[in-house]
Design a protein around this motif. Structure first.
Motif, PDB file in Angstrom:
ATOM      1  N   PHE A 117      43.275 -46.319  34.801  1.00 28.44           N
ATOM      2  CA  PHE A 117      44.226 -46.302  35.902  1.00 28.44           C
ATOM      3  C   PHE A 117      44.594 -47.741  36.229  1.00 28.44           C
ATOM      4  N   GLU A 118      45.756 -47.895  36.809  1.00 31.97           N
ATOM      5  CA  GLU A 118      46.275 -49.233  37.078  1.00 31.97           C
ATOM      6  C   GLU A 118      45.700 -49.771  38.387  1.00 31.97           C
ATOM      7  N   MET A 119      45.202 -50.993  38.313  1.00 30.53           N
ATOM      8  CA  MET A 119      44.689 -51.647  39.511  1.00 30.53           C
ATOM      9  C   MET A 119      45.879 -52.034  40.402  1.00 30.53           C
ATOM     10  N   PRO A 120      45.624 -52.255  41.696  1.00 28.89           N
ATOM     11  CA  PRO A 120      46.747 -52.671  42.564  1.00 28.89           C
ATOM     12  C   PRO A 120      47.349 -53.980  42.057  1.00 28.89           C
ATOM     13  N   GLY A 121      48.654 -54.040  42.121  1.00 30.64           N
ATOM     14  CA  GLY A 121      49.352 -55.227  41.619  1.00 30.64           C
ATOM     15  C   GLY A 121      49.106 -56.456  42.483  1.00 30.64           C
TER      16      GLY A 121
ATOM     17  N   SER B 290      48.803 -59.622  47.501  1.00 26.11           N
ATOM     18  CA  SER B 290      49.324 -60.790  48.216  1.00 26.11           C
ATOM     19  C   SER B 290      49.976 -60.362  49.530  1.00 26.11           C
ATOM     20  N   ASN B 291      50.739 -59.277  49.487  1.00 30.43           N
ATOM     21  CA  ASN B 291      51.378 -58.775  50.703  1.00 30.43           C
ATOM     22  C   ASN B 291      50.344 -58.369  51.744  1.00 30.43           C
ATOM     23  N   LEU B 292      49.268 -57.744  51.298  1.00 27.10           N
ATOM     24  CA  LEU B 292      48.193 -57.367  52.225  1.00 27.10           C
ATOM     25  C   LEU B 292      47.568 -58.603  52.861  1.00 27.10           C
TER      26      LEU B 292
ATOM     27  N   GLN C 226      50.125 -52.286  54.200  1.00 26.89           N
ATOM     28  CA  GLN C 226      48.983 -51.385  54.406  1.00 26.89           C
ATOM     29  C   GLN C 226      49.334 -49.959  53.996  1.00 26.89           C
ATOM     30  N   GLU C 227      50.536 -49.527  54.294  1.00 28.24           N
ATOM     31  CA  GLU C 227      50.971 -48.195  53.893  1.00 28.24           C
ATOM     32  C   GLU C 227      51.047 -48.102  52.368  1.00 28.24           C
ATOM     33  N   ASN C 228      51.510 -49.178  51.717  1.00 31.17           N
ATOM     34  CA  ASN C 228      51.574 -49.196  50.252  1.00 31.17           C
ATOM     35  C   ASN C 228      50.173 -49.111  49.638  1.00 31.17           C
ATOM     36  N   MET C 229      49.210 -49.792  50.254  1.00 33.47           N
ATOM     37  CA  MET C 229      47.835 -49.731  49.751  1.00 33.47           C
ATOM     38  C   MET C 229      47.258 -48.336  49.966  1.00 33.47           C
ATOM     39  N   LYS C 230      47.527 -47.729  51.108  1.00 34.06           N
ATOM     40  CA  LYS C 230      47.064 -46.356  51.347  1.00 34.06           C
ATOM     41  C   LYS C 230      47.650 -45.407  50.305  1.00 34.06           C
TER      42      LYS C 230
END
Length: 129
Positions: free
Chosen positions: A31-35, A40-42, A50-54
């Protein structure tokens, strides 16, 4: 050969693979790790990060759980097999030296503490060689 256990670690790995089908190489689930952008945005507290990470965590929850379960099974089986090998080694050694009063016997390492007279210790050392 592992000088501590007297066993080749590969033997344990082969037994784990035979019993579970798992190896260190095939535990991982693809699976792909978070980009880097998301991370950086977090870090920089960019809106919606935060919504993108969720969303990422929800998308990958099943595969991450699968990898966790496979890893736990692999580790557990490896420990069981190693413990059984150590117990057998300890029992074989105790039978050879006809140890008397066993003070401590580890299930997870080749460690035994026995109470023996000097005479019995010398006899056991001679038998072993």
């Amino acid at each position: 050969m592992d000088m501590v256990s007297g066993h080749r670690p590969k033997q344990v790995d082969k037994q784990v693979e035979k019993q579970t089908g798992l190896t260190e190489d095939n535990i991982a689930v693809d699976f792909e790790m978070p980009g880097i952008t998301l991370l950086s945005n977090l870090q920089n507290e960019i809106p919606d990060s935060q919504e993108n990470m969720k969303a990422y965590l929800e998308r990958t929850a099943v595969v991450r759980e699968l990898e966790k379960q496979k890893t736990e099974l692999y580790i557990s089986k490896r420990r069981d097999i190693s413990r059984n090998k150590y117990n057998k080694m300890s029992s074989d050694l105790l039978n050879k030296i006809q140890a008397g009063n066993i003070r401590f016997k580890s299930n997870y390492a080749p460690a035994i503490i026995v109470e023996m007279s000097k005479k019995r210790l010398r006899c056991s050392a001679i038998k072993r060689n």
